[in-house]
Design a protein around this motif. Structure first.
Motif, short mmCIF file in Angstrom:
data_model
loop_
_atom_site.label_atom_id
_atom_site.label_comp_id
_atom_site.label_asym_id
_atom_site.label_seq_id
_atom_site.Cartn_x
_atom_site.Cartn_y
_atom_site.Cartn_z
N ALA A 176 58.86 1.23 -2.10
CA ALA A 176 58.60 -0.03 -2.81
C ALA A 176 58.23 -1.14 -1.83
O ALA A 176 57.35 -1.96 -2.11
N CYS A 179 54.69 -0.66 -0.86
CA CYS A 179 53.85 -1.09 -1.98
C CYS A 179 53.65 -2.61 -1.94
O CYS A 179 52.52 -3.11 -2.08
N ASP A 180 54.73 -3.34 -1.71
CA ASP A 180 54.62 -4.80 -1.65
C ASP A 180 53.92 -5.25 -0.37
O ASP A 180 53.15 -6.21 -0.38
N GLN A 183 50.49 -5.21 -0.87
CA GLN A 183 50.11 -6.13 -1.95
C GLN A 183 49.39 -5.41 -3.09
O GLN A 183 48.31 -5.79 -3.53
N GLY A 185 50.53 -5.01 -6.16
CA GLY A 185 50.72 -5.62 -7.48
C GLY A 185 51.90 -5.06 -8.26
O GLY A 185 52.52 -4.06 -7.87
N THR A 186 52.18 -5.70 -9.39
CA THR A 186 53.37 -5.39 -10.19
C THR A 186 53.23 -4.07 -10.94
O THR A 186 54.21 -3.33 -11.09
N ASN A 187 52.02 -3.76 -11.42
CA ASN A 187 51.85 -2.49 -12.15
C ASN A 187 52.15 -1.31 -11.23
O ASN A 187 52.85 -0.36 -11.60
N LYS A 189 53.93 -1.25 -8.54
CA LYS A 189 55.35 -1.20 -8.17
C LYS A 189 56.18 -0.60 -9.30
O LYS A 189 57.07 0.22 -9.06
N ALA A 190 55.88 -1.01 -10.53
CA ALA A 190 56.62 -0.47 -11.69
C ALA A 190 56.42 1.04 -11.79
O ALA A 190 57.36 1.80 -12.04
N CYS A 227 64.80 -2.20 -4.46
CA CYS A 227 63.32 -2.19 -4.48
C CYS A 227 62.75 -3.59 -4.69
O CYS A 227 61.54 -3.79 -4.58
N ASN A 228 63.61 -4.54 -5.03
CA ASN A 228 63.10 -5.88 -5.35
C ASN A 228 63.68 -6.97 -4.47
O ASN A 228 63.53 -8.15 -4.80
N TYR A 239 58.27 -2.64 3.77
CA TYR A 239 57.38 -3.81 3.68
C TYR A 239 56.61 -3.99 5.00
O TYR A 239 55.41 -4.22 5.02
#
Ligand SMILES: NC(=O)C1=CN([C@@H]2O[C@H](COP(=O)(O)OP(=O)(O)OC[C@H]3O[C@@H](n4cnc5c(N)ncnc54)[C@H](OP(=O)(O)O)[C@@H]3O)[C@@H](O)[C@H]2O)C=CC1
Ligand SMILES: O=C(CO)COP(=O)(O)O
Length: 311
Positions: A176, A179-180, A183, A185-187, A189-190, A227-228, A239
């Motif tokens: 995760a 993924c961030d 960059q 995006g939110t889709n 990451k979900a 993850c957040n 990251y």
């Protein structure tokens, strides 16, 4: 410290971020807390003497050696062992509770695990966790000692699932973070976190854990937290990998332990031996090894064979 009509003696092994936070929680509840660190002045023998609870918050690499040191000392027959470590032993692939239980076959062992970023707990922000043991009364004892208006402790009947949730999510937290860092995006990451949970369930159930445990605090709960949050060391590792740093550069400046790095290695071996598909874990492994870039890992994951969501 509050007044407690029934104070217990809690020995904490490991004066790192998590051991210190757990010690503070017990002390705030009016219990007597002794913390042992290999760098401290108090001996291990004096810290564990007469303890109702011996709680290990040692990082995985030190668990076996500390368990052996405790074994060489007199341990009170009333002592309950609690493990708060989230990792896998690289030599044996044992979970921390298994190391403690093998070393102390006649003592109760309780797993404590949940979405518990220690820095938030140290700031007195509210949190919840799970305690699980094959001996329910031991888990209930630990529940009472640590529960407060800021720390809600649930018992759970599946120690293996609770411990695996906390351990396996570290690998997905690295992913995760990547993924961030990229960059994406939110889709994205979900999707990643959801498919990561699928992977955790797949190997966890094969390991012998109950599926529903992975949808509780120690599974999905901890997955969401780590993850957040930039407070997660595992997320931070990911990251920074996603931002172009090498693992060596990252580890040179990382504060504390990121267990997911070692867990990924152990997990990849175990998944291969047992023919379990773990695509995200495998890509995390290859990125950590420096075999591929985060961008290559992304395209490997996106271009896999088409398949149904469940099978
Ligand atoms: N921090 C958090 O938010 C949370 C952490 N955890 C888990 O708890 C465990 C510890 O994490 P954390 O406290 O953050 O990590 P830290 O790196 O802050 O602390 C690790 C502790 O383990 C000790 N240790 C390591 N190896 C040995 C050894 N061979 N002998 C004796 N002591 C040893 C360290 O001692 P020394 O200082 O002398 O090196 C230190 O006290 C990890 O498994 C982590 O996944 C679980 C939930 C929350
Ligand atoms: O396990 C944790 C929170 O529940 C801590 O996560 P990190 O080890 O990634 O910092």
């Amino acid at each position: 410290m509050g007044t407690n009509p029934n104070p217990k003696l809690v020995a904490i092994l490991g004066a790192g971020a998590w051991g210190t936070a757990l010690g503070n929680l017990a002390q705030t509840n009016g219990h007597q807390v002794r913390i042992w660190s290999r760098q401290g002045s108090q001996t291990l023998a004096s810290v564990i003497e007469g303890a109702d609870i011996i709680l290990s918050a040692i990082s995985m690499k030190g668990v076996s050696s500390v368990a052996e040191q405790v074994k060489s000392l007199p341990v009170s027959p009333k002592s309950i062992f609690v493990t708060a470590t989230k990792g896998l032993d690289p030599q044996t692939t044992c979970l921390p509770s298994q190391v403690w239980q093998i070393t102390f076959p006649d003592s109760p062992v309780v797993v404590l695990s949940g979405p518990n970023l220690s820095k938030e707990i140290q700031k007195s922000l509210p949190a919840a966790t799970a305690v699980a043991s094959s001996i329910p009364s031991a888990a209930e004892f630990v529940q009472v000692v640590f529960s407060s208006h800021l720390f809600r402790v649930y018992t759970n009947p599946d120690p293996l699932g609770v411990e695996l949730g906390g351990t396996l999510k570290n690998v997905i937290a690295i992913a995760a973070g990547v993924c961030d860092g990229l960059q994406l995006g939110t889709n994205a990451k979900a999707a990643l976190v959801t498919r990561g949970l699928t992977e955790m369930v797949r190997i966890g159930v094969q390991w012998g854990a109950k599926m529903e445990t992975f949808y509780g605090l120690s599974g999905l709960g901890d997955l969401l937290a780590t993850c957040n949050s930039a407070l997660s060391r595992n997320y931070q590792v990911g990251y920074q990998l996603g931002s172009g740093k090498t693992l060596t550069e990252i580890l040179a400046n990382l504060e504390g332990t990121a267990e997911g790095i070692n867990t990924t290695q152990v997990l990849v071996q175990r998944a291969k031996q047992q023919y379990i598909s773990m695509p995200i874990t495998e890509q995390v492994y290859r990125v950590l090894q420096g075999e591929i870039t985060p961008e290559q890992a992304l395209s490997e994951l996106m271009l896999r064979d088409m398949k149904p969501e469940y099978h």
